[in-house]
Design an enzyme around this catalytic site. Structure first.
Site, mmCIF file in Angstrom:
data_model
loop_
_atom_site.group_PDB
_atom_site.id
_atom_site.type_symbol
_atom_site.label_atom_id
_atom_site.label_comp_id
_atom_site.label_asym_id
_atom_site.label_seq_id
_atom_site.Cartn_x
_atom_site.Cartn_y
_atom_site.Cartn_z
ATOM 1 C CB SER A 29 -0.902 0.012 1.231
ATOM 2 O OG SER A 29 -0.134 0.048 2.410
ATOM 3 C CB CYS A 30 0.613 4.359 -1.846
ATOM 4 S SG CYS A 30 -1.058 4.933 -1.526
ATOM 5 N N GLY A 31 0.430 4.098 1.530
ATOM 6 C CA GLY A 31 0.481 4.895 2.746
ATOM 7 C C GLY A 31 -0.223 6.229 2.622
#
Length: 274
Positions: A114-116
C-alpha cells in the site's frame, strides 16, 4: 546486466492428508528478496521483490514517482557489486539531467503493497505530477474478456509456484505486449513501466493494463504515470482506486471473469451495443 538470483527457490515440504499420512516432497516457491534502489549513489527505497528485471523495476519506480519520463532521463541502470551485500541486491540509477525532489522521493524508505496515502488530498497531490488521461478509442467487451486467459497462459513462474502477481500490457487489438510477474503487484507494474521507458513506449495511451489481483490506489496511480487509460483486474478495486480512476479519466474494470465484468468508471471506452 542483472546478476539477481533465480525467481524460483527449491524447498522441501511435508504433504499431509486428512488421514494423517505424510510424506516429504520437493517443491518450489517464488523467491522474495529485498532490492535497494539508489539514485546517483543515494538510497531512495527498499522493495521486497522477486528477482528478475531489476533494472526495469528501478526505472519504473522512478516513472511512477514522476522523476523520469523519457529514455534520455536515465543514463545508466547498474547492478552494484555484491561486496558487503549477500546477493548483490542493489541497483543504482544514473540520471541524465532529471531534477529530483529528494524529500518527496525518499519518503519510500520501505515500499509495501500500500502507498500509505489516503483521501482526496492524496489524489490532488498525484495530479500535480501526472495529468488526467484522454483518448477516444474503444474496445469491445469480448476483447477485454479474452485477456485473462492470455495473461494466465504467459505466467510461466506462476504456473510453477502459484505465488506471484502479474501485470500484462496489451495493445488495442488484444495482443500481449509485455508481462511481468512479482510477489508484489506494484512491483510487477513498475517493471512494465520500466520496460516501456527503456524502449521509448511512453506514454502508454493506446494500451490496456490487466492485473491478476485486486486494484489499489497505488496501481491506478502507477497506471496514470504511464498514461494508461484502461485498467482491468481479475478481482475488486478499492474505493479510493475507483475515486482516483474517475478523477483521472481512466476506465476501471474489476471482477473480469468469464464473460462478465464490472465497469466502475468511464465506460465510454467500452464499445457497447445500443
Amino acid at each position: 546486466m542483472s546478476t539477481a538470483r533465480p525467481a524460483i527457490a527449491e524447498v522441501q515440504v511435508r504433504k499431509v492428508n486428512v488421514s494423517g499420512a505424510t510424506h516429504e516432497v520437493a517443491d518450489v516457491t517464488a523467491t522474495e528478496e529485498p532490492l535497494e534502489i539508489r539514485v546517483e549513489g543515494r538510497s531512495v527505497a527498499v522493495v521486497m521483490r522477486t528477482p528478475g528485471h531489476d533494472e526495469e523495476l528501478a526505472a519504473g519506480f522512478l516513472v511512477s514517482e514522476g522523476v523520469v519520463q523519457r529514455p534520455r532521463d536515465i543514463l545508466e541502470v547498474s547492478q552494484c557489486p555484491s561486496t558487503g551485500n549477500k546477493h548483490g541486491n542493489i541497483v543504482d540509477v544514473l540520471l541524465g539531467g532529471a531534477v529530483v525532489n529528494w524529500d518527496s522521493l525518499t519518503r519510500h524508505v520501505f515500499s509495501a503493497s500500500s502507498c500509505g496515502l489516503c483521501g482526496k488530498t492524496s489524489i490532488e497531490s498525484v495530479f500535480q505530477q501526472f495529468p488526467a488521461v484522454k483518448g477516444g478509442w474503444q474496445v469491445t467487451p469480448a476483447l477485454i474478456a479474452s485477456l485473462p486467459d492470455k495473461l494466465r497462459a504467459a505466467q510461466e513462474t506462476f504456473s510453477k509456484t502459484g505465488g506471484l502477481h502479474a501485470s500484462g500490457l496489451f495493445d488495442l487489438d488484444g495482443n500481449l505486449v509485455v508481462l511481468r510477474e512479482d510477489v508484489g503487484r506494484h512491483n510487477a507494474l513498475d517493471k512494465i513501466l520500466g520496460h516501456a521507458l527503456m524502449n521509448g513506449m511512453l506514454p502508454l495511451d493506446r494500451h490496456i493494463l490487466l492485473v491478476s489481483g485486486r486494484v489499489s490506489f497505488e496501481i491506478i496511480q502507477k497506471a496514470l504515470a504511464g498514461g494508461i487509460g484502461l485498467v482491468a483486474a481479475i478481482s475488486a478495486p478499492s474505493s479510493l482506486a475507483v475515486d482516483f480512476a474517475q478523477e483521472a479519466g481512466q476506465t476501471l474494470i474489476g471482477f473480469l471473469r468469464g464473460e462478465t465484468m464490472n465497469v466502475y468508471t468511464h465506460p465510454e471506452r467500452i464499445n457497447l451495443q445500443p
